[in-house]
Design a protein around this motif. Structure first.
Motif, PDB file in Angstrom:
ATOM      1  N   SER A 273      -1.062  -0.417   4.952  1.00 45.22           N
ATOM      2  CA  SER A 273      -0.390  -1.624   4.460  1.00 45.22           C
ATOM      3  C   SER A 273       0.162  -2.475   5.600  1.00 45.22           C
ATOM      4  O   SER A 273       0.249  -3.703   5.471  1.00 45.22           O
ATOM      5  CB  SER A 273       0.736  -1.255   3.485  1.00 45.22           C
ATOM      6  OG  SER A 273       1.690  -0.412   4.102  1.00 45.22           O
TER       7      SER A 273
ATOM      8  N   SER B  63      -3.250  -0.837  -0.695  1.00 44.62           N
ATOM      9  CA  SER B  63      -4.139   0.117  -0.037  1.00 44.62           C
ATOM     10  C   SER B  63      -3.750   1.541  -0.431  1.00 44.62           C
ATOM     11  O   SER B  63      -2.570   1.831  -0.650  1.00 44.62           O
ATOM     12  CB  SER B  63      -4.054  -0.038   1.494  1.00 44.62           C
ATOM     13  OG  SER B  63      -2.730   0.154   1.951  1.00 44.62           O
TER      14      SER B  63
ATOM     15  N   ARG C   2      -4.942   5.990   0.026  1.00 40.37           N
ATOM     16  CA  ARG C   2      -5.544   6.946   0.952  1.00 40.37           C
ATOM     17  C   ARG C   2      -5.506   8.339   0.340  1.00 40.37           C
ATOM     18  O   ARG C   2      -4.679   8.611  -0.544  1.00 40.37           O
ATOM     19  CB  ARG C   2      -4.753   6.926   2.277  1.00 40.37           C
ATOM     20  CG  ARG C   2      -5.295   7.786   3.391  1.00 40.37           C
ATOM     21  CD  ARG C   2      -4.364   7.710   4.603  1.00 40.37           C
ATOM     22  NE  ARG C   2      -4.918   8.395   5.770  1.00 40.37           N
ATOM     23  CZ  ARG C   2      -4.297   8.525   6.934  1.00 40.37           C
ATOM     24  NH1 ARG C   2      -3.074   8.014   7.087  1.00 40.37           N
ATOM     25  NH2 ARG C   2      -4.874   9.160   7.945  1.00 40.37           N
TER      26      ARG C   2
ATOM     27  N   TRP D  44     -11.839   1.193   5.151  1.00 41.01           N
ATOM     28  CA  TRP D  44     -11.356   0.298   6.213  1.00 41.01           C
ATOM     29  C   TRP D  44     -11.589   0.913   7.589  1.00 41.01           C
ATOM     30  O   TRP D  44     -11.991   0.228   8.534  1.00 41.01           O
ATOM     31  CB  TRP D  44      -9.868   0.024   5.996  1.00 41.01           C
ATOM     32  CG  TRP D  44      -9.161  -0.503   7.199  1.00 41.01           C
ATOM     33  CD1 TRP D  44      -9.493  -1.617   7.925  1.00 41.01           C
ATOM     34  CD2 TRP D  44      -8.016   0.063   7.852  1.00 41.01           C
ATOM     35  NE1 TRP D  44      -8.614  -1.777   8.971  1.00 41.01           N
ATOM     36  CE2 TRP D  44      -7.709  -0.762   8.960  1.00 41.01           C
ATOM     37  CE3 TRP D  44      -7.223   1.177   7.592  1.00 41.01           C
ATOM     38  CZ2 TRP D  44      -6.642  -0.487   9.811  1.00 41.01           C
ATOM     39  CZ3 TRP D  44      -6.155   1.436   8.439  1.00 41.01           C
ATOM     40  CH2 TRP D  44      -5.881   0.613   9.529  1.00 41.01           C
TER      41      TRP D  44
ATOM     42  N   ASN E 275     -13.778  -2.533   9.100  1.00 40.49           N
ATOM     43  CA  ASN E 275     -12.700  -3.345   8.536  1.00 40.49           C
ATOM     44  C   ASN E 275     -13.060  -4.816   8.333  1.00 40.49           C
ATOM     45  O   ASN E 275     -12.275  -5.562   7.752  1.00 40.49           O
ATOM     46  CB  ASN E 275     -11.418  -3.217   9.375  1.00 40.49           C
ATOM     47  CG  ASN E 275     -11.559  -3.788  10.774  1.00 40.49           C
ATOM     48  OD1 ASN E 275     -12.626  -4.216  11.169  1.00 40.49           O
ATOM     49  ND2 ASN E 275     -10.471  -3.776  11.521  1.00 40.49           N
TER      50      ASN E 275
ATOM     51  N   GLN F 145      -7.654  -1.824  -1.752  1.00 40.90           N
ATOM     52  CA  GLN F 145      -8.444  -1.493  -0.571  1.00 40.90           C
ATOM     53  C   GLN F 145      -8.240  -0.026  -0.190  1.00 40.90           C
ATOM     54  O   GLN F 145      -7.115   0.454  -0.117  1.00 40.90           O
ATOM     55  CB  GLN F 145      -8.058  -2.410   0.599  1.00 40.90           C
ATOM     56  CG  GLN F 145      -8.335  -3.885   0.283  1.00 40.90           C
ATOM     57  CD  GLN F 145      -8.107  -4.796   1.476  1.00 40.90           C
ATOM     58  OE1 GLN F 145      -6.987  -4.927   1.935  1.00 40.90           O
ATOM     59  NE2 GLN F 145      -9.167  -5.420   1.958  1.00 40.90           N
ATOM     60  N   ARG F 146      -9.346   0.638   0.075  1.00 43.14           N
ATOM     61  CA  ARG F 146      -9.339   2.078   0.350  1.00 43.14           C
ATOM     62  C   ARG F 146      -9.289   2.319   1.856  1.00 43.14           C
ATOM     63  O   ARG F 146     -10.142   1.835   2.595  1.00 43.14           O
ATOM     64  CB  ARG F 146     -10.596   2.697  -0.266  1.00 43.14           C
ATOM     65  CG  ARG F 146     -10.676   4.216  -0.267  1.00 43.14           C
ATOM     66  CD  ARG F 146     -11.930   4.612  -1.046  1.00 43.14           C
ATOM     67  NE  ARG F 146     -12.070   6.062  -1.183  1.00 43.14           N
ATOM     68  CZ  ARG F 146     -12.796   6.818  -0.373  1.00 43.14           C
ATOM     69  NH1 ARG F 146     -13.455   6.255   0.637  1.00 43.14           N
ATOM     70  NH2 ARG F 146     -12.894   8.113  -0.576  1.00 43.14           N
ATOM     71  N   TYR F 147      -8.314   3.062   2.297  1.00 41.68           N
ATOM     72  CA  TYR F 147      -8.096   3.315   3.726  1.00 41.68           C
ATOM     73  C   TYR F 147      -9.359   3.849   4.403  1.00 41.68           C
ATOM     74  O   TYR F 147      -9.729   3.408   5.494  1.00 41.68           O
ATOM     75  CB  TYR F 147      -6.949   4.307   3.884  1.00 41.68           C
ATOM     76  CG  TYR F 147      -6.675   4.737   5.314  1.00 41.68           C
ATOM     77  CD1 TYR F 147      -5.766   4.042   6.105  1.00 41.68           C
ATOM     78  CD2 TYR F 147      -7.318   5.846   5.865  1.00 41.68           C
ATOM     79  CE1 TYR F 147      -5.503   4.434   7.408  1.00 41.68           C
ATOM     80  CE2 TYR F 147      -7.064   6.251   7.167  1.00 41.68           C
ATOM     81  CZ  TYR F 147      -6.159   5.538   7.931  1.00 41.68           C
ATOM     82  OH  TYR F 147      -5.917   5.937   9.226  1.00 41.68           O
TER      83      TYR F 147
ATOM     84  N   GLY G  36       0.800  -1.213   0.000  1.00 42.99           N
ATOM     85  CA  GLY G  36       0.000   0.000   0.000  1.00 42.99           C
ATOM     86  C   GLY G  36       0.831   1.261   0.000  1.00 42.99           C
ATOM     87  O   GLY G  36       2.045   1.245   0.220  1.00 42.99           O
TER      88      GLY G  36
ATOM     89  N   SER H  13      -1.133   4.295   4.665  1.00 47.19           N
ATOM     90  CA  SER H  13      -2.474   3.990   4.157  1.00 47.19           C
ATOM     91  C   SER H  13      -3.024   2.649   4.628  1.00 47.19           C
ATOM     92  O   SER H  13      -4.046   2.197   4.124  1.00 47.19           O
ATOM     93  CB  SER H  13      -2.463   3.999   2.621  1.00 47.19           C
ATOM     94  OG  SER H  13      -1.750   2.881   2.121  1.00 47.19           O
TER      95      SER H  13
ATOM     96  N   PHE I   9     -12.913  -5.995   4.764  1.00 43.21           N
ATOM     97  CA  PHE I   9     -11.553  -6.004   4.245  1.00 43.21           C
ATOM     98  C   PHE I   9     -10.818  -7.278   4.653  1.00 43.21           C
ATOM     99  O   PHE I   9     -10.014  -7.814   3.891  1.00 43.21           O
ATOM    100  CB  PHE I   9     -10.816  -4.752   4.711  1.00 43.21           C
ATOM    101  CG  PHE I   9     -11.300  -3.517   4.011  1.00 43.21           C
ATOM    102  CD1 PHE I   9     -10.592  -2.986   2.954  1.00 43.21           C
ATOM    103  CD2 PHE I   9     -12.498  -2.927   4.375  1.00 43.21           C
ATOM    104  CE1 PHE I   9     -11.052  -1.869   2.286  1.00 43.21           C
ATOM    105  CE2 PHE I   9     -12.971  -1.820   3.704  1.00 43.21           C
ATOM    106  CZ  PHE I   9     -12.248  -1.280   2.656  1.00 43.21           C
TER     107      PHE I   9
ATOM    108  N   GLN J  81      -2.686  -4.571   6.589  1.00 46.43           N
ATOM    109  CA  GLN J  81      -2.864  -5.662   5.628  1.00 46.43           C
ATOM    110  C   GLN J  81      -1.873  -6.792   5.899  1.00 46.43           C
ATOM    111  O   GLN J  81      -2.228  -7.973   5.824  1.00 46.43           O
ATOM    112  CB  GLN J  81      -2.680  -5.143   4.201  1.00 46.43           C
ATOM    113  CG  GLN J  81      -3.800  -4.250   3.705  1.00 46.43           C
ATOM    114  CD  GLN J  81      -3.538  -3.745   2.297  1.00 46.43           C
ATOM    115  OE1 GLN J  81      -2.423  -3.322   1.978  1.00 46.43           O
ATOM    116  NE2 GLN J  81      -4.550  -3.773   1.449  1.00 46.43           N
TER     117      GLN J  81
END
Length: 269
Positions: free
Chosen positions: A13, A80, A82, A133, A137, A128-130, A7, A11, A140, A16
């Protein structure tokens, strides 16, 4: 299998990476978490001898041509992103620095725009968009599990959501901060801003507020004008703004500011 958590800076990652590691652990896979790999470490790792029955997970940020040579059927890329305005101020806080040094001289915006274009083009990338999330979440975690081919019960997934949520990670960073202070480490020194836990990859100052739109309360007019020039089109194309109204007054007042050429080429205009 390779699981790449790539990501944008600041943001999600790291989150993740935590989730992916926990999912494969819960699934009983043979896996090896590699942590964050710098470019030279990345090259050594990917050109080395890898166990085909092992799942390797690592985190990275910058685009690197070596990823273009990876066989897509053995790679899951988690990406990800942001709002780049929040990235700018979050990174400034993280580095205990200033907008001038981090954003204008850094330059974090150029890096993010380049990385965004690169990772979005990887085959099978999970984007995936911060901001989504932060709101919830659970979807996600399910999406990452699906991408990895792991079918876990709702109970197990709920446990992972709770264990690696924002509040739990706040506790982890607080514990790390306390541990570093007990060791006599001066956390006011900028050289110590990147100290982190080797397992969770959380830095002691990793989490500021974690909220959406924090830039609005701290951005000076000239800083808003700079951000509009450098990533205004990116913000529109990625759904963060419909236009430049958010910075219109700042742009009009900031007539003397010199800018580099914006690195973003809009896809729609």
């Amino acid at each position: 299998m390779l699981v790449i958590c790539a990501g944008l800076w600041r943001s999600g990652s790291t989150w993740q990476y935590q989730i992916a590691c926990e999912l494969v652990r819960q699934a009983g896979w043979k896996f090896k978490p590699m942590g964050y790999l710098q470019r030279e470490q990345l090259a050594d790792f990917l050109t080395g001898s890898l166990d085909p029955n092992m799942c390797y997970l690592y985190k990275t940020h910058p685009p690197d041509p070596i990823h273009l040579s990876l066989k897509s059927e053995r790679v899951v890329t988690l990406y990800s992103f942001r709002d780049l305005r929040d990235v700018a101020y979050s990174m400034t806080y993280k580095l205990q620095s200033t907008f001038q040094k981090t954003v204008i001289n850094g330059p974090i915006i150029e890096w993010c725009i380049s990385a965004d274009a690169f990772w979005r083009e990887r085959p099978g990338v999970v984007i995936q968009r911060y901001e989504d999330w932060i709101l919830n979440n659970a979807p996600f975690v399910r999406l990452i599990a699906t991408a990895l081919g792991i079918n876990l019960s709702e109970t197990v997934l709920a446990g992972i959501v709770d264990e690696f949520g924002l509040q739990r990670n706040r506790y982890r960073t607080a514990d790390l901060t306390a541990h570093l202070l007990e060791k006599g480490i001066d956390l006011s020194e900028r050289s110590n801003t990147l100290l982190c836990d080797p397992d969770s990859l959380l830095h002691w100052n990793h989490i500021r507020e974690g909220a959406v739109g924090c830039w609005k309360s701290v951005a000076l007019p000239e800083e808003k004008a700079y951000l509009a020039k450098m990533c205004g089109d990116w913000l529109i194309d990625h759904g963060y703004e419909p236009d430049f109204v958010w910075a219109k007054e700042s742009i009009a007042k900031d007539v003397n500011t010199e800018y580099r050429q914006s690195p973003y080429k809009s896809q729609n205009r």
